[in-house]
Enzyme design. Structure first.
Site, PDB file in Angstrom:
ATOM      1  N   LYS A   1      14.057 -26.896   5.991  1.00 41.76           N
ATOM      2  CA  LYS A   1      15.015 -26.875   6.883  1.00 41.76           C
ATOM      3  C   LYS A   1      15.885 -27.982   6.446  1.00 41.76           C
ATOM      4  O   LYS A   1      15.410 -29.405   6.368  1.00 41.76           O
ATOM      5  CB  LYS A   1      14.695 -26.952   8.576  1.00 41.76           C
ATOM      6  CG  LYS A   1      13.889 -25.733   9.179  1.00 41.76           C
ATOM      7  CD  LYS A   1      13.696 -25.723  10.448  1.00 41.76           C
ATOM      8  CE  LYS A   1      12.768 -24.339  10.732  1.00 41.76           C
ATOM      9  NZ  LYS A   1      13.511 -23.278  11.168  1.00 41.76           N
TER      10      LYS A   1
ATOM     11  N   ARG B   1       0.833  -1.327  -0.018  1.00 41.73           N
ATOM     12  CA  ARG B   1       0.051   0.008   0.045  1.00 41.73           C
ATOM     13  C   ARG B   1       0.788   1.177   0.111  1.00 41.73           C
ATOM     14  O   ARG B   1       0.310   2.426  -0.344  1.00 41.73           O
ATOM     15  CB  ARG B   1      -0.916   0.009   1.213  1.00 41.73           C
ATOM     16  CG  ARG B   1      -2.309  -0.530   0.718  1.00 41.73           C
ATOM     17  CD  ARG B   1      -3.180  -0.225   1.987  1.00 41.73           C
ATOM     18  NE  ARG B   1      -2.611  -0.879   3.323  1.00 41.73           N
ATOM     19  CZ  ARG B   1      -3.381  -1.128   4.200  1.00 41.73           C
ATOM     20  NH1 ARG B   1      -4.676  -1.253   3.937  1.00 41.73           N
ATOM     21  NH2 ARG B   1      -2.863  -1.993   5.298  1.00 41.73           N
TER      22      ARG B   1
ATOM     23  N   LYS C   1       1.140 -21.349   5.489  1.00 43.58           N
ATOM     24  CA  LYS C   1       0.352 -21.777   6.608  1.00 43.58           C
ATOM     25  C   LYS C   1       0.087 -20.572   7.418  1.00 43.58           C
ATOM     26  O   LYS C   1       0.539 -19.564   7.349  1.00 43.58           O
ATOM     27  CB  LYS C   1       0.980 -22.999   7.690  1.00 43.58           C
ATOM     28  CG  LYS C   1       2.233 -22.262   8.357  1.00 43.58           C
ATOM     29  CD  LYS C   1       2.352 -23.145   9.505  1.00 43.58           C
ATOM     30  CE  LYS C   1       1.716 -22.614  10.822  1.00 43.58           C
ATOM     31  NZ  LYS C   1       2.521 -21.335  11.173  1.00 43.58           N
TER      32      LYS C   1
ATOM     33  N   LYS D   1       5.802 -21.143  23.622  1.00 48.02           N
ATOM     34  CA  LYS D   1       6.302 -19.993  23.549  1.00 48.02           C
ATOM     35  C   LYS D   1       6.690 -19.471  24.953  1.00 48.02           C
ATOM     36  O   LYS D   1       6.084 -20.140  25.836  1.00 48.02           O
ATOM     37  CB  LYS D   1       5.325 -18.689  23.249  1.00 48.02           C
ATOM     38  CG  LYS D   1       5.089 -19.286  21.597  1.00 48.02           C
ATOM     39  CD  LYS D   1       4.913 -18.014  20.851  1.00 48.02           C
ATOM     40  CE  LYS D   1       4.484 -18.358  19.248  1.00 48.02           C
ATOM     41  NZ  LYS D   1       5.559 -18.544  18.374  1.00 48.02           N
TER      42      LYS D   1
ATOM     43  N   HIS E   1       4.112 -27.848  11.455  1.00 48.99           N
ATOM     44  CA  HIS E   1       5.317 -28.174  11.567  1.00 48.99           C
ATOM     45  C   HIS E   1       5.437 -29.421  12.665  1.00 48.99           C
ATOM     46  O   HIS E   1       6.119 -30.338  11.966  1.00 48.99           O
ATOM     47  CB  HIS E   1       6.309 -27.043  12.302  1.00 48.99           C
ATOM     48  CG  HIS E   1       5.920 -25.848  11.782  1.00 48.99           C
ATOM     49  ND1 HIS E   1       5.843 -25.770  10.330  1.00 48.99           N
ATOM     50  CD2 HIS E   1       5.835 -24.563  12.420  1.00 48.99           C
ATOM     51  CE1 HIS E   1       5.743 -24.160  10.066  1.00 48.99           C
ATOM     52  NE2 HIS E   1       5.604 -23.498  11.324  1.00 48.99           N
TER      53      HIS E   1
ATOM     54  N   HIS F   1       7.261 -24.216   6.259  1.00 52.67           N
ATOM     55  CA  HIS F   1       8.762 -23.815   6.219  1.00 52.67           C
ATOM     56  C   HIS F   1       9.593 -24.942   6.932  1.00 52.67           C
ATOM     57  O   HIS F   1      10.837 -25.145   6.448  1.00 52.67           O
ATOM     58  CB  HIS F   1       9.017 -22.480   6.648  1.00 52.67           C
ATOM     59  CG  HIS F   1       9.206 -22.290   8.145  1.00 52.67           C
ATOM     60  ND1 HIS F   1       8.102 -22.032   8.675  1.00 52.67           N
ATOM     61  CD2 HIS F   1      10.335 -22.337   8.899  1.00 52.67           C
ATOM     62  CE1 HIS F   1       8.625 -21.676   9.950  1.00 52.67           C
ATOM     63  NE2 HIS F   1       9.822 -22.119  10.111  1.00 52.67           N
TER      64      HIS F   1
ATOM     65  N   ASP G   1      -0.846 -23.158  15.277  1.00 52.87           N
ATOM     66  CA  ASP G   1       0.179 -22.733  14.692  1.00 52.87           C
ATOM     67  C   ASP G   1       1.255 -23.426  14.701  1.00 52.87           C
ATOM     68  O   ASP G   1       2.009 -23.376  13.536  1.00 52.87           O
ATOM     69  CB  ASP G   1       0.707 -21.517  15.704  1.00 52.87           C
ATOM     70  CG  ASP G   1       1.823 -20.669  15.373  1.00 52.87           C
ATOM     71  OD1 ASP G   1       1.764 -20.255  14.064  1.00 52.87           O
ATOM     72  OD2 ASP G   1       2.704 -20.188  16.068  1.00 52.87           O
TER      73      ASP G   1
HETATM   74  C1  BG6 Z   1       5.914 -20.199  12.510  1.00 51.94           C
HETATM   75  C2  BG6 Z   1       4.964 -19.782  13.650  1.00 51.94           C
HETATM   76  O1  BG6 Z   1       5.099 -20.804  11.528  1.00 51.94           O
HETATM   77  O2  BG6 Z   1       6.862 -20.916  12.969  1.00 51.94           O
HETATM   78  C3  BG6 Z   1       5.742 -18.922  14.979  1.00 51.94           C
HETATM   79  O3  BG6 Z   1       3.922 -19.089  13.057  1.00 51.94           O
HETATM   80  C4  BG6 Z   1       7.032 -19.940  15.130  1.00 51.94           C
HETATM   81  O4  BG6 Z   1       4.793 -18.739  15.845  1.00 51.94           O
HETATM   82  C5  BG6 Z   1       7.667 -20.134  13.997  1.00 51.94           C
HETATM   83  O5  BG6 Z   1       7.789 -18.918  15.976  1.00 51.94           O
HETATM   84  C6  BG6 Z   1       8.849 -21.243  14.445  1.00 51.94           C
HETATM   85  O6  BG6 Z   1       9.820 -21.332  13.050  1.00 51.94           O
HETATM   86  P1  BG6 Z   1      11.294 -21.470  13.302  1.00 51.94           P
HETATM   87  O7  BG6 Z   1      11.679 -21.457  12.017  1.00 51.94           O
HETATM   88  O8  BG6 Z   1      11.742 -20.021  14.046  1.00 51.94           O
HETATM   89  O9  BG6 Z   1      11.561 -22.495  14.239  1.00 51.94           O
END
Ligand code: BG6
Length: 489
Positions: free
Chosen positions: A182, A45, A148, A340, A240, A178, A235
């Site tokens: 890794k 934007r 995601k 967290k 993951h 993601h 999340d």
């Molecule tokens: C993300 C989550 O997909 O992955 C985050 O939304 C999380 O909350 C993160 O912190 C962790 O990824 P990484 O690569 O930092 O372990």
């Protein structure tokens, strides 16, 4: 070298682009893996010129990468950047985008549209791309990358998928988790299937249980807008952690071909024993961080974080016990846990073996033998450790745990994260490390019953002090008293 392409980032000034995508693009540039003709377009934007965006990217990469930044690579990356001012809600801005892509000879025909925006925008962006013919290039390809979370639950994921599939075919869609980018996660496959010695042990006859833990010392930082109401189960676990579980548990695929690999992962997800509503509390646990400390620093509780509702019962910690009902894994518990504001940032796959069948040392000074563990540390350090029992030196018959660490354990953490490999995979058209929709669907089926019950229990949530290793109540998930969490290596 890759094919050239125009990569459009929707959400180019957001959190994901700033913290993950642009640093990854810089690393790819530094490794000279981008075709010289490729261009990166930011869509946002702000009323920015190309130069304005370059200045912003230079500053943010400087801040993140500091002295490791190579000026030549940075200059090459900046010269690729173009900025298109536009509002995601305004169809006319997509018309301008499409015109620019068609008229500017400097922009390659192959198109990667990367949706680094909140999922609520996905449907609209995809419709607009299609309305302007950007879902099918006259020459070259058009690929869509979505992040995601894919939906909020099973039903919304299915609705979202139908909307995407109206405009893009499955082979054009790249659903990113993601973690699959890794290197340490990809190493699970190599570790399991390039070594013969593990396979005979890799089953319910020898393995007592498996733990997959992802701990973060960070809180939710400035992400309340995304996180509150979403929580740790959606999340981290639905995506993951379940992905890591599939790699640990899957059968060897017939080849490394994307479909073969994903077929095997789906079979694992389909074999996970469904959790009936009445078993949710025995198999899943949630909690939220309260105020705490890290050393001398006071840490705020979740409800005091900016943007979080004072009565929020969103979980920042979730633990889950699953069983995979197939011949290899029947009755072996898989414990998944994430949180967290835990004691340390670390991701670990810990595999505990059973005790030997005979108590041969009962009459000696060895009171109780500890079981063998195989530990695969995913991050921040890549490390593999085997814990075995050996005799203590000396006259007594006593045992001690010996730790066999791989030489990689002492290497500093890799600065390449995950997005580098995944972006290159999209350019190559390789779906191996992306999710097929049925994987997403089966992963939602695993967690849906838990989310449904938790959604009805909004009055109370357990807490744990920020900076601790989580609530002790989560221990109730363990099948037996001799099972306990392994936190880090
Ligand atoms: C993300 C989550 O997909 O992955 C985050 O939304 C999380 O909350 C993160 O912190 C962790 O990824 P990484 O690569 O930092 O372990």
């Amino acid at each position: 070298m890759q094919e050239s392409c125009s990569l459009i980032i929707f959400g180019s000034t957001g959190n994901l682009a700033t913290y993950k995508l642009l640093p990854a693009l810089y690393h790819i540039e530094a490794a000279q893996r981008l075709d010289p003709a490729s261009r990166i377009l930011g869509f946002g934007r702000r009323q920015w010129s190309d130069e304005d965006w370059r200045g912003e990217v230079r500053a943010s990469l400087g801040e993140r990468l500091g002295s490791t930044l190579d000026e030549d690579a940075l200059a090459r990356l900046l010269s690729r950047l173009r900025f298109v001012s536009g509002d995601l809600e305004r169809p006319e801005d997509f018309v301008r985008l499409a015109e620019r892509l068609r008229s500017d000879d400097d922009l390659p025909d192959n198109l990667m549209s990367y949706l680094a925006v909140a999922p609520r925008h996905y449907g609209h962006i995809v419709d607009q791309l299609a309305a302007n013919g950007l879902n099918a290039q006259a020459s070259g390809w058009s690929r869509l990358v979505v992040e995601k979370p894919f939906g909020f639950d099973l039903e919304s994921a299915s609705i979202l998928d139908q909307r995407l599939q109206r405009c893009f075919s499955e082979d054009q869609i790249y659903r990113i988790d993601h973690y699959l980018g890794k290197s340490t996660v990809q190493n699970i496959l190599v570790f399991r299937f390039a070594n013969l010695i593990l396979e005979p042990l890799w089953n319910r006859n020898y393995i007592d249980h498996v733990q997959i833990s992802h701990a973060e010392s960070r809180g939710i930082e400035e992400r309340a807008g995304f996180y509150d109401g979403v929580g740790a189960m959606r999340d981290m676990i639905q995506s993951h952690l379940l992905q890591m579980l599939t790699l640990v548990a899957m059968e060897p695929p017939p080849s490394l071909d994307a479909e073969a690999l994903r077929d095997e992962k789906v079979k694992v997800l389909r074999s996970i024993r469904a959790i009936p509503r009445e078993a949710v509390h025995a198999q899943a646990f949630r909690a939220q961080y309260g105020p705490g400390r890290s050393g001398d620093t006071k840490l705020a509780g979740y409800r005091d974080e900016p943007g979080v509702g004072h009565n929020s019962t969103t979980e920042t910690y979730a633990a889950l016990k699953l069983y995979i009902d197939n011949w290899r894994w029947r009755n072996v518990p898989f414990y998944l846990r994430t949180g967290k504001r835990l004691g340390q940032t670390n991701s670990l796959i810990a595999i505990r073996f059973k005790h030997p069948p005979q108590q041969l040392f009962r009459a000696t000074a060895i009171e109780q033998l500890k079981p063998n563990w195989l530990l695969l540390n995913i991050q921040p350090n890549e490390c593999m450790r085997i814990e075995i029992q050996v005799k203590q030196p000396g006259l007594e018959m006593r045992a001690q745990t010996e730790r066999l660490d791989a030489s990689s354990c002492t290497l500093p953490p890799e600065h390449i994260d995950a997005y580098e490999a995944l972006i290159l995979d999209v350019i190559e058209g390789d779906h191996t490390h992306f999710l097929r929709y049925d994987e997403v669907n089966w992963a939602w089926r695993v967690v849906d019953p838990i989310l449904k019950l938790w959604a009805t229990e909004r009055d109370f949530i357990h807490t744990y002090p920020a900076g601790s290793w989580g609530p002790v109540e989560a221990n109730r998930l363990f099948d037996r008293e001799d099972q306990e969490w392994r936190n880090a290596m």
